[in-house]
Design an enzyme around this catalytic site. Structure first.
Site, PDB file in Angstrom:
ATOM      1  N   HIS A 121       9.397  70.859  13.707  1.00 56.75           N
ATOM      2  CA  HIS A 121      10.795  70.838  14.178  1.00 56.75           C
ATOM      3  C   HIS A 121      10.956  70.106  15.512  1.00 56.75           C
ATOM      4  O   HIS A 121      12.084  69.816  15.922  1.00 56.75           O
ATOM      5  CB  HIS A 121      11.334  72.256  14.343  1.00 56.75           C
ATOM      6  CG  HIS A 121      11.479  73.016  13.059  1.00 56.75           C
ATOM      7  ND1 HIS A 121      12.217  72.542  12.000  1.00 56.75           N
ATOM      8  CD2 HIS A 121      10.960  74.215  12.657  1.00 56.75           C
ATOM      9  CE1 HIS A 121      12.157  73.423  11.003  1.00 56.75           C
ATOM     10  NE2 HIS A 121      11.395  74.431  11.374  1.00 56.75           N
ATOM     11  N   ASP A 157       6.487  73.180   4.107  1.00 54.89           N
ATOM     12  CA  ASP A 157       7.069  74.324   4.807  1.00 54.89           C
ATOM     13  C   ASP A 157       8.451  74.613   4.218  1.00 54.89           C
ATOM     14  O   ASP A 157       9.131  73.707   3.739  1.00 54.89           O
ATOM     15  CB  ASP A 157       7.188  73.995   6.298  1.00 54.89           C
ATOM     16  CG  ASP A 157       7.558  75.187   7.155  1.00 54.89           C
ATOM     17  OD1 ASP A 157       6.640  75.785   7.745  1.00 54.89           O
ATOM     18  OD2 ASP A 157       8.761  75.513   7.232  1.00 54.89           O
ATOM     19  N   HIS A 159      11.066  75.231   5.700  1.00 51.97           N
ATOM     20  CA  HIS A 159      12.109  74.609   6.521  1.00 51.97           C
ATOM     21  C   HIS A 159      11.922  73.089   6.514  1.00 51.97           C
ATOM     22  O   HIS A 159      10.794  72.594   6.478  1.00 51.97           O
ATOM     23  CB  HIS A 159      12.026  75.125   7.961  1.00 51.97           C
ATOM     24  CG  HIS A 159      12.124  76.613   8.080  1.00 51.97           C
ATOM     25  ND1 HIS A 159      11.005  77.423   8.183  1.00 51.97           N
ATOM     26  CD2 HIS A 159      13.200  77.437   8.087  1.00 51.97           C
ATOM     27  CE1 HIS A 159      11.401  78.694   8.272  1.00 51.97           C
ATOM     28  NE2 HIS A 159      12.725  78.731   8.206  1.00 51.97           N
ATOM     29  N   ASP A 241       5.683  79.507   4.517  1.00 52.99           N
ATOM     30  CA  ASP A 241       6.812  80.436   4.579  1.00 52.99           C
ATOM     31  C   ASP A 241       7.748  80.320   3.373  1.00 52.99           C
ATOM     32  O   ASP A 241       8.759  81.033   3.308  1.00 52.99           O
ATOM     33  CB  ASP A 241       7.591  80.291   5.899  1.00 52.99           C
ATOM     34  CG  ASP A 241       7.740  78.857   6.366  1.00 52.99           C
ATOM     35  OD1 ASP A 241       7.416  77.935   5.585  1.00 52.99           O
ATOM     36  OD2 ASP A 241       8.185  78.650   7.511  1.00 52.99           O
TER      37      ASP A 241
HETATM   38 ZN   LIG Z   1       8.960  77.045   8.453  1.00 49.70          ZN
END
Ligand SMILES: [Zn+2]
Length: 319
Positions: A121, A157, A159, A241
Site C-alpha cells: 500500500h 493479497d 487488498h 488475508d
Molecule cells: Zn491485505
C-alpha cells in the site's frame, strides 16, 4: 533451492491492539519450524538507501525517520510508526532486495521474505494500509540494476496493492496483476484500470468469493497475460488475508487454494523466468491460517526446487 529471509527487527514495530503485529511473523516461522520443510530463515540486511529513494520521495523517507525519532504515532487511522519501525521497514525491504540477488546469483530458485511491516500500500510519498516502504517495489528496482527488464508483480493479497500500481503503472516493462476484494479498502483496483501501457491487470472479486472463482481468475485471466508478457523475473506480493478464516476481509480462499495458486506461479516461473521467483509477505491476520498457508506454498516451491531441477531447465528453454 529455497531461501527464507526474515527481519528480526520487525519485533520493534508494534502498536497495542493492532492486527499487524509481531506475532504474525512468529506464527509463520513457527509453522515452518513444525513442518517437514527443513528451512530456517536467515536475517536480512538493510535495503540500500539509494534503492529506497528510487521508489520513495526522499522528503517522505525523511518524514518517516523524523516521525520515528520523535517517538512515533499514527500516520493515518490505520498506519502506525514506532521509534524502531524504520529499522524494521529498511530490513523488510532489504530482505526482498537480498532475495532478488540470491535468485539472480543462482544461489536460490525461490525466496520468501518473511517480513513486516508489509509494503504494497505504500506509495511514492505516502504511508497507508499498515505499510511504510514498498518492499516489493524496492526489490524490483534492485532487479533492474542487475539488468532484468521485464518484471511481473503478482499480488494475491485480499487488498489491492495501490502503492505498487501507483509506482509502476507507467512502466511498460512492469506487469502488475492483482486479485482483491472489491469494493473494499483501499478503494483502488478497478478492472478498468489497465495502466498506461495495458501493463496492469486488476481482477476485483466480490465478498464471498471462494477458491473456484479466485483460482479461475489467476488461471484464466492472469496466466495468459503472464504468458504474453514473458517476465524475466516474478515478484510475488504474498498476502494471505483472502483466507476464509481471516478476520479482516471477506474472501473465502482455503489453505489448499493457496497451494494451487503456488503451483500456478511455480509453473509460470518455470515457463518464463528460469524457475525464479521472489515472494514477500504482505497481509494475513489469522495466525493459524497464515502459518498453514505459507507452509502450503513453500511445500510447492520446495518440491519443485528439490525434485524438478531437470524439468526446470528443459521447460525454461522452451519458454
Ligand atoms: Zn491485505
Amino acid at each position: 533451492m529455497i531461501a527464507l529471509l526474515a527481519n528480526p527487527a520487525q519485533i520493534g514495530h508494534q502498536a497495542d491492539g493492532h492486527p499487524e503485529r509481531p506475532e504474525r511473523v512468529a506464527a509463520v516461522i513457527e509453522a515452518i519450524a513444525k513442518s517437514d520443510l527443513g528451512l530456517v530463515p536467515e536475517p536480512a540486511p538493510d535495503a540500500p538507501e539509494a534503492l529506497i529513494q528510487r521508489v520513495h520521495d526522499s522528503s517522505y523517507v525523511a518524514m518517516l525517520d523524523r516521525a520515528a525519532a520523535s517517538g512515533g504515532g499514527y500516520l493515518d487511522p490505520d498506519t502506525y510508526i514506532t521509534e524502531l519501525s524504520m529499522v524494521a521497514a529498511r530490513t523488510a525491504a532489504g530482505a526482498v532486495v537480498e532475495g532478488v540477488h540470491r535468485v539472480l546469483d543462482g544461489k536460490a530458485q525461490h525466496v520468501l521474505a518473511i517480513v513486516r511491516p508489509p509494503g504494497h500500500h505504500a506509495e511514492h510519498a505516502k504511508a497507508m494500509g499498515f505499510c511504510l516502504l514498498n518492499n516489493i517495489g524496492i526489490g524490483l528496482v534492485a532487479a533492474r540494476d542487475r539488468g532484468i527488464r521485464r518484471i511481473a508483480v503478482l499480488d494475491f493479497d485480499v487488498h489491492h496493492g495501490n502503492g505498487t500500481q501507483h509506482s509502476f503503472e507507467s512502466d511498460p516493462e512492469v506487469f502488475y496483476a492483482s486479485t482483491h476484494q472489491y469494493p473494499f479498502y483501499p478503494g483502488t483496483g478497478r478492472a478498468a484500470d489497465r495502466g498506461t501501457h495495458g501493463n496492469v491487470l486488476n481482477l476485483p472479486l466480490p465478498a464471498g468469493t471462494s477458491d473456484r472463482a479466485f483460482l479461475g481468475a489467476w488461471e484464466k485471466k492472469i496466466g495468459p497475460a503472464v504468458d504474453i508478457f514473458r517476465p524475466e523475473l516474478l515478484l510475488v506480493s504474498a498476502g494471505f488475508d483472502a483466507h476464509e478464516d481471516d478476520q479482516l476481509a471477506g474472501l473465502e480462499v482455503t489453505t489448499n487454494g493457496y497451494r494451487e495458486l503456488a503451483r500456478m506461479i511455480k509453473g509460470w516461473s518455470i515457463a518464463h523466468s528460469g524457475g525464479r521467483s521472489v515472494w514477500a509477505l504482505e497481509g494475513g491476520y489469522n495466525l493459524k491460517a497464515l502459518g498453514d498457508s505459507v507452509v502450503a506454498c513453500l511445500e510447492v516451491l520446495h518440491h519443485q526446487a528439490t525434485d524438478g531441477g531437470g524439468r526446470v531447465d528443459s521447460q525454461a528453454d522452451r519458454g
